[in-house]
Design a protein around this motif. Structure first.
Motif, PDB file in Angstrom:
ATOM      1  N   ASN A 197       0.855  -1.187   0.000  1.00 31.87           N
ATOM      2  CA  ASN A 197       0.000   0.000   0.000  1.00 31.87           C
ATOM      3  C   ASN A 197       0.891   1.236   0.000  1.00 31.87           C
ATOM      4  O   ASN A 197       1.796   1.376   0.819  1.00 31.87           O
ATOM      5  N   ASP A 198       0.643   2.114  -0.959  1.00 30.89           N
ATOM      6  CA  ASP A 198       1.381   3.366  -1.098  1.00 30.89           C
ATOM      7  C   ASP A 198       0.418   4.496  -0.776  1.00 30.89           C
ATOM      8  O   ASP A 198      -0.537   4.734  -1.520  1.00 30.89           O
ATOM      9  N   PRO A 199       0.614   5.227   0.330  1.00 32.30           N
ATOM     10  CA  PRO A 199      -0.361   6.242   0.728  1.00 32.30           C
ATOM     11  C   PRO A 199      -0.467   7.423  -0.225  1.00 32.30           C
ATOM     12  O   PRO A 199      -1.425   8.189  -0.142  1.00 32.30           O
ATOM     13  N   THR A 200       0.480   7.572  -1.163  1.00 32.20           N
ATOM     14  CA  THR A 200       0.358   8.659  -2.134  1.00 32.20           C
ATOM     15  C   THR A 200      -0.653   8.328  -3.227  1.00 32.20           C
ATOM     16  O   THR A 200      -1.119   9.227  -3.934  1.00 32.20           O
ATOM     17  N   GLY A 201      -0.976   7.063  -3.386  1.00 29.61           N
ATOM     18  CA  GLY A 201      -1.858   6.657  -4.474  1.00 29.61           C
ATOM     19  C   GLY A 201      -1.171   6.619  -5.825  1.00 29.61           C
ATOM     20  O   GLY A 201      -1.785   6.273  -6.831  1.00 29.61           O
ATOM     21  N   ALA A 202       0.115   6.946  -5.861  1.00 28.60           N
ATOM     22  CA  ALA A 202       0.841   6.981  -7.134  1.00 28.60           C
ATOM     23  C   ALA A 202       1.218   5.589  -7.601  1.00 28.60           C
ATOM     24  O   ALA A 202       1.116   5.256  -8.781  1.00 28.60           O
ATOM     25  N   GLY A 203       1.682   4.770  -6.677  1.00 34.97           N
ATOM     26  CA  GLY A 203       2.077   3.411  -6.993  1.00 34.97           C
ATOM     27  C   GLY A 203       1.383   2.447  -6.044  1.00 34.97           C
ATOM     28  O   GLY A 203       0.327   2.736  -5.491  1.00 34.97           O
ATOM     29  N   GLU A 225      10.637  11.794 -25.934  1.00 37.33           N
ATOM     30  CA  GLU A 225      11.487  12.917 -25.542  1.00 37.33           C
ATOM     31  C   GLU A 225      11.586  12.964 -24.024  1.00 37.33           C
ATOM     32  O   GLU A 225      10.610  12.734 -23.305  1.00 37.33           O
ATOM     33  N   LEU A 226      12.777  13.272 -23.529  1.00 39.10           N
ATOM     34  CA  LEU A 226      13.023  13.327 -22.095  1.00 39.10           C
ATOM     35  C   LEU A 226      12.848  14.742 -21.577  1.00 39.10           C
ATOM     36  O   LEU A 226      13.447  15.692 -22.096  1.00 39.10           O
ATOM     37  N   PHE A 227      11.989  14.884 -20.571  1.00 37.54           N
ATOM     38  CA  PHE A 227      11.836  16.149 -19.864  1.00 37.54           C
ATOM     39  C   PHE A 227      12.332  15.963 -18.433  1.00 37.54           C
ATOM     40  O   PHE A 227      12.149  14.901 -17.842  1.00 37.54           O
ATOM     41  N   GLU A 228      12.927  16.970 -17.877  1.00 42.28           N
ATOM     42  CA  GLU A 228      13.473  16.856 -16.527  1.00 42.28           C
ATOM     43  C   GLU A 228      12.382  17.052 -15.477  1.00 42.28           C
ATOM     44  O   GLU A 228      12.454  17.929 -14.621  1.00 42.28           O
ATOM     45  N   THR A 229      11.360  16.242 -15.562  1.00 46.83           N
ATOM     46  CA  THR A 229      10.282  16.240 -14.572  1.00 46.83           C
ATOM     47  C   THR A 229      10.250  14.876 -13.909  1.00 46.83           C
ATOM     48  O   THR A 229      10.208  13.863 -14.607  1.00 46.83           O
ATOM     49  N   ALA A 230      10.329  14.817 -12.602  1.00 50.65           N
ATOM     50  CA  ALA A 230      10.361  13.544 -11.897  1.00 50.65           C
ATOM     51  C   ALA A 230       8.950  13.084 -11.546  1.00 50.65           C
ATOM     52  O   ALA A 230       8.117  13.877 -11.097  1.00 50.65           O
ATOM     53  N   PHE A 231       8.705  11.804 -11.769  1.00 56.33           N
ATOM     54  CA  PHE A 231       7.403  11.218 -11.478  1.00 56.33           C
ATOM     55  C   PHE A 231       7.542  10.137 -10.416  1.00 56.33           C
ATOM     56  O   PHE A 231       8.596   9.546 -10.240  1.00 56.33           O
ATOM     57  N   VAL A 232       6.455   9.855  -9.744  1.00 56.82           N
ATOM     58  CA  VAL A 232       6.373   8.712  -8.852  1.00 56.82           C
ATOM     59  C   VAL A 232       5.209   7.851  -9.327  1.00 56.82           C
ATOM     60  O   VAL A 232       4.145   8.364  -9.679  1.00 56.82           O
ATOM     61  N   GLY A 233       5.439   6.536  -9.425  1.00 51.77           N
ATOM     62  CA  GLY A 233       4.372   5.620  -9.824  1.00 51.77           C
ATOM     63  C   GLY A 233       4.361   5.245 -11.284  1.00 51.77           C
ATOM     64  O   GLY A 233       3.475   4.506 -11.730  1.00 51.77           O
TER      65      GLY A 233
END
Length: 316
Positions: A30-36, A224-232
């Motif tokens: 269980n991931d409390p962020t809901g992202a993963g 294309e790669l953007f420098e934005t970090a994601f979770v999940g």
């Protein structure tokens, strides 16, 4: 007296039940962020038109920026969850995410061994937040017990390199095929490698996402790669692939559709907190944006430039 048309005295049900969607059993924390974790799996599998059967393997203590700790469930609790639903519902695919501990890996692997004909998509996230001994025990168990049952192993290029080829010392990074060969030595049939860095073209950097077998690369997409970090992102991709395989899609087509779904989920992603961006798996359900109005209240003829297609953020 009017005779009862139903011999049993009950009203017959003339409405046929709708066919059930394909069901995907997902083992994850269980991931409390809901992202993963289980939350991400449920959202993704549902968005893909399948029905999720989430089995919780532990609890992460994290926010949208980082993982702080975890609470692992006892293996018996995980087994009881899975066995209870498997005895009731026909499962068309398995998805394995983070299982928490080597002991739970062993318990899940024993369950998977009873269903050799059900496709398994296994996702290996970065475990850099774990202690060295705990991490080593986990990856050793995952390699020896889960990979033999795996149809597709999903992971970031660096994570899979550290996992499958820890002694790699060449100046060039391993190819997707070389990772697939290493995975096949432990029984996995395919790898889906994300985040393979490609040469820059002008100011832009691109990444490749490749499905490979020991015979070579099979399919994939460049973004294309953007420098934005994601979770999940990794849980989203692997759960989408499992749902598509459960619904009967061919592996090549399923990978292409899963990558496209991830790309659009990331493009529509949002930042709910102070950390990383979360994929929006229901981007397709959002109402279309209304046209801006000019000073006179009439819609203007000017529109914002279209976002480029097949543009993705960094896949973790």
């Amino acid at each position: 007296m009017t005779p009862d048309p139903s011999p049993s005295g009950t009203t017959p049900d003339t409405t046929a039940e709708a066919p059930a969607p394909a069901c995907v059993l997902a083992f994850n924390v269980n991931d409390p962020t809901g992202a993963g974790g289980t939350g991400g799996d449920v959202a993704t599998i549902t968005a893909m038109g399948a029905h999720p059967l989430p089995v919780v393997t532990g609890v992460l203590m994290r926010d949208t920026a980082e993982v702080f700790d975890q609470h692992v469930l006892e293996p018996d609790a995980v087994v009881e969850q899975a066995r209870s639903i498997l005895e009731d519902v026909t499962t068309a695919a398995f998805k394995v995410g983070f299982l928490g501990s080597a002991e739970v890996v062993g318990a899940v692997a024993e369950i998977l061994s009873d269903y050799p004909d059900v496709p398994l998509v296994a996702y290996l996230p970065s475990l850099a937040w774990m202690g060295d001994d705990e991490q080593q025990a986990y990856v050793d168990a995952f390699r020896e017990l889960v990979l033999p049952a795996t149809e597709v192993l999903v992971g970031n290029h660096k994570t899979l390199t550290d996992f499958l080829l820890p002694d790699w010392d060449s100046e060039r990074p391993p190819s997707a095929r070389e990772l697939a060969v290493a995975a096949a030595e432990h029984g996995a049939r395919h790898v889906l490698v994300t985040g393979i860095m490609l040469s820059a073209k002008g100011p832009q950097q691109f990444i490749d996402n490749v499905l490979a077998s020991p015979q070579g690369a099979l399919t994939g997409e460049k973004f294309e790669l953007f420098e934005t970090a994601f979770v999940g992102a990794g849980d989203t991709l692997s759960a989408a692939l499992a749902a598509l395989l459960a619904s009967g899609a061919d592996l090549h087509a399923a990978v292409g559709e899963a990558l496209s779904f991830l790309d659009q989920s990331l493009d529509a992603g949002f930042r709910p907190g102070m950390g990383n961006v979360v994929p929006d798996r229901f981007f397709w359900a959002l109402p279309p944006a209304e046209d801006d109005e000019g000073d006179g209240g009439e819609p203007t003829t000017e529109t914002a430039p279209e976002e480029p297609k097949n543009v993705s953020r960094r896949v973790h």
